[in-house]
Design an enzyme around this catalytic site. Structure first.
Site, PDB file in Angstrom:
ATOM      1  N   CYS A  16       0.837  -1.193   0.000  1.00 42.91           N
ATOM      2  CA  CYS A  16       0.000   0.000   0.000  1.00 42.91           C
ATOM      3  C   CYS A  16       0.872   1.243   0.000  1.00 42.91           C
ATOM      4  O   CYS A  16       1.996   1.233   0.505  1.00 42.91           O
ATOM      5  CB  CYS A  16      -0.920   0.003   1.232  1.00 42.91           C
ATOM      6  SG  CYS A  16      -2.266   1.212   1.138  1.00 42.91           S
ATOM      7  N   ARG A 134      -5.564   7.914   8.604  1.00 39.86           N
ATOM      8  CA  ARG A 134      -5.220   7.582   7.221  1.00 39.86           C
ATOM      9  C   ARG A 134      -4.063   8.464   6.747  1.00 39.86           C
ATOM     10  O   ARG A 134      -4.242   9.474   6.065  1.00 39.86           O
ATOM     11  CB  ARG A 134      -6.443   7.723   6.309  1.00 39.86           C
ATOM     12  CG  ARG A 134      -7.571   6.772   6.698  1.00 39.86           C
ATOM     13  CD  ARG A 134      -8.653   6.722   5.646  1.00 39.86           C
ATOM     14  NE  ARG A 134      -8.166   6.134   4.401  1.00 39.86           N
ATOM     15  CZ  ARG A 134      -8.074   4.825   4.158  1.00 39.86           C
ATOM     16  NH1 ARG A 134      -8.445   3.950   5.073  1.00 39.86           N
ATOM     17  NH2 ARG A 134      -7.627   4.395   3.001  1.00 39.86           N
ATOM     18  N   CYS A 274     -12.143 -16.168   2.840  1.00 38.90           N
ATOM     19  CA  CYS A 274     -12.725 -14.878   3.210  1.00 38.90           C
ATOM     20  C   CYS A 274     -11.615 -13.857   3.387  1.00 38.90           C
ATOM     21  O   CYS A 274     -10.504 -14.194   3.806  1.00 38.90           O
ATOM     22  CB  CYS A 274     -13.520 -15.020   4.513  1.00 38.90           C
ATOM     23  SG  CYS A 274     -14.115 -13.466   5.233  1.00 38.90           S
ATOM     24  N   ASP A 275     -11.932 -12.614   3.088  1.00 36.21           N
ATOM     25  CA  ASP A 275     -10.990 -11.514   3.208  1.00 36.21           C
ATOM     26  C   ASP A 275     -10.473 -11.350   4.635  1.00 36.21           C
ATOM     27  O   ASP A 275      -9.336 -10.947   4.858  1.00 36.21           O
ATOM     28  CB  ASP A 275     -11.692 -10.226   2.748  1.00 36.21           C
ATOM     29  CG  ASP A 275     -10.752  -9.040   2.693  1.00 36.21           C
ATOM     30  OD1 ASP A 275      -9.537  -9.258   2.513  1.00 36.21           O
ATOM     31  OD2 ASP A 275     -11.219  -7.906   2.832  1.00 36.21           O
ATOM     32  N   CYS A 315     -27.817 -16.001  20.643  1.00 35.39           N
ATOM     33  CA  CYS A 315     -28.285 -15.795  19.272  1.00 35.39           C
ATOM     34  C   CYS A 315     -29.522 -16.639  18.983  1.00 35.39           C
ATOM     35  O   CYS A 315     -30.496 -16.165  18.383  1.00 35.39           O
ATOM     36  CB  CYS A 315     -27.191 -16.140  18.273  1.00 35.39           C
ATOM     37  SG  CYS A 315     -25.880 -14.907  18.119  1.00 35.39           S
ATOM     38  N   CYS A 318     -32.549 -15.101  20.348  1.00 34.93           N
ATOM     39  CA  CYS A 318     -32.758 -13.676  20.058  1.00 34.93           C
ATOM     40  C   CYS A 318     -33.908 -13.471  19.070  1.00 34.93           C
ATOM     41  O   CYS A 318     -34.033 -14.198  18.075  1.00 34.93           O
ATOM     42  CB  CYS A 318     -31.477 -13.071  19.485  1.00 34.93           C
ATOM     43  SG  CYS A 318     -31.615 -11.312  19.108  1.00 34.93           S
ATOM     44  N   CYS A 347     -22.787  -7.489  19.196  1.00 39.28           N
ATOM     45  CA  CYS A 347     -24.124  -8.012  19.463  1.00 39.28           C
ATOM     46  C   CYS A 347     -25.063  -6.932  20.005  1.00 39.28           C
ATOM     47  O   CYS A 347     -26.177  -6.752  19.501  1.00 39.28           O
ATOM     48  CB  CYS A 347     -24.051  -9.174  20.445  1.00 39.28           C
ATOM     49  SG  CYS A 347     -25.667  -9.797  20.961  1.00 39.28           S
TER      50      CYS A 347
END
Length: 387
Positions: A16, A134, A274-275, A315, A318, A347
């Site tokens: 970057c 940044r 996944c990222d 969960c 919920c 949550c």
């Protein structure tokens, strides 16, 4: 035919040209995020060829980083040529580019417009918020350069949206951020709540936000969005919730039942689930050795997707389970990446938000379903890159 999926591509890996304090690559394993990283012509052509030949009605290429513009403009011109070469008649291609925008100039913007790229620009709000974390590698702020790039995008009619990381500096200023984006003329935007661990202490890093901060922010932003008119601004999370109440399906993986919408391709050709889980245990293989279709259907990928079904008792009981599904797995396990059944770090923010907004979401969805609203919800223009 394989179940359609999108490619989330890291052509320059973690490289970057800015040095954001909160960059999650700083917490990645050394074998993932060190050294100069550039995708080779061989990896590029193999990736485009094998993916286009799957003949998905829409072939989605999401170019991210690090900073993907470090690859140079010729790289993306070549990518588009390859998409045309290996695509079939009637096949649609969607390219998106998530960038800090520092390098975007007239030449870049002409290409992005002509090639119909959707550009996601990272900006954390007004200058005092954006320039706090940044920074460039000399410690200087990047806000002025980002704003110049946004003006270039507008000048060349580049389709763009904004991505804002909610952090300890800007999360308490929902009104300032809303007014900023309205004044900037942004119609499509997304927010990511920041929570990372400090590698030195193992505790939540100072730049992260609490669940209370996130809940307060998103509720206040929703109020402003709703009062102004939902058709005037598209907020990625809001669009997904509206899609759920209209069709029963989310448009983003955060609230979806399982994680299976895309695979990550690193500069080397390595594929991951996944990222947020680009780490050795979730490596699927390499596209130079194994076809993309096989990697996407790998048992490890399927197991990762199903892991979202592992829910804690809170969960399961919920009232918002159907619309929330426990949130992103990354936020369930910031302290224990082997236990996806933990309660989400956010949550309480989700409970606060859904309690506060669901009646109004249902009203908007009913209007859209009856043809009484337009310009928002799941059919409203570009949604842009994730993450």
């Amino acid at each position: 035919m394989a179940q359609p999926f999108t490619l989330l591509i890291k052509p320059s890996g973690s490289d970057c040209n800015v040095d954001c304090t909160y960059c999650f690559y700083k917490c990645r394993p050394s074998e993932i995020g060190r050294g100069r990283q550039r995708m080779s012509d061989e990896v590029l052509e193999t990736m485009v060829r094998d993916y286009m030949r799957l003949r998905f009605p829409v072939a989605g290429f999401a170019w991210q980083g690090g900073e993907p513009t470090l690859m140079g403009l010729d790289f993306y011109k070549r990518a588009v040529e390859l998409q045309k070469k290996y695509g079939s008649a009637g096949q649609e291609v969607g390219n998106s580019l998530q960038t800090n925008a520092i390098l975007l100039n007239d030449e870049w913007c002409r290409f992005l417009h002509d090639s119909k790229f959707l550009v996601g620009i990272s900006i954390d709000g007004p200058k005092e918020f954006h320039d706090y974390y940044r920074l460039d590698h000399s410690g200087g702020g990047t806000y002025d350069r980002v704003m110049r790039a946004i003006e270039k995008c507008k000048e060349h009619k580049v389709e763009f949206n904004t991505l804002t990381l909610l952090n300890a500096r800007n999360a308490g200023h929902a009104d300032e951020l809303f007014d900023f984006f309205v004044e900037l003329g942004v119609r499509f935007l997304q927010f990511i709540p920041c929570v990372e661990l400090d590698p030195a202490t193992g505790e939540v890093a100072d730049f992260s936000i609490t669940a209370k901060q996130y809940g307060d922010f998103i509720c206040r932003f929703f109020d402003r969005w709703y009062e102004r008119g939902p058709e005037k601004m598209s907020v990625r999370d809001f669009d997904s919730i509206l899609a759920y109440f209209i069709s029963g399906r989310h448009t983003i993986c955060t609230f979806d039942k399982q994680c299976s919408q895309y695979i990550v391709i690193e500069h080397s050709g390595d594929a991951f689930c996944c990222d947020f889980f680009v780490e050795p245990r979730w490596r699927l293989g390499n596209i130079l050795e194994t076809p993309i279709e096989k990697l996407a259907g790998d048992s490890k990928k399927r197991a990762f997707g199903r892991a979202k079904h592992n829910l804690c008792n809170k969960c399961v009981l919920c009232r918002h389970l159907a619309v929330c599904r426990g949130g992103c797995m990354k936020d369930r396990a910031p302290f224990d990446k082997d236990n996806f059944a933990r309660e989400s770090y956010f949550c309480e923010a989700y409970r606060q938000f859904f309690d506060y907004t669901i009646p109004r979401f249902m009203q908007i969805a009913a209007k859209i379903g009856a043809g009484g609203a337009s310009g928002t919800g799941p059919s409203a223009g570009p949604k842009g890159p994730v993450g």
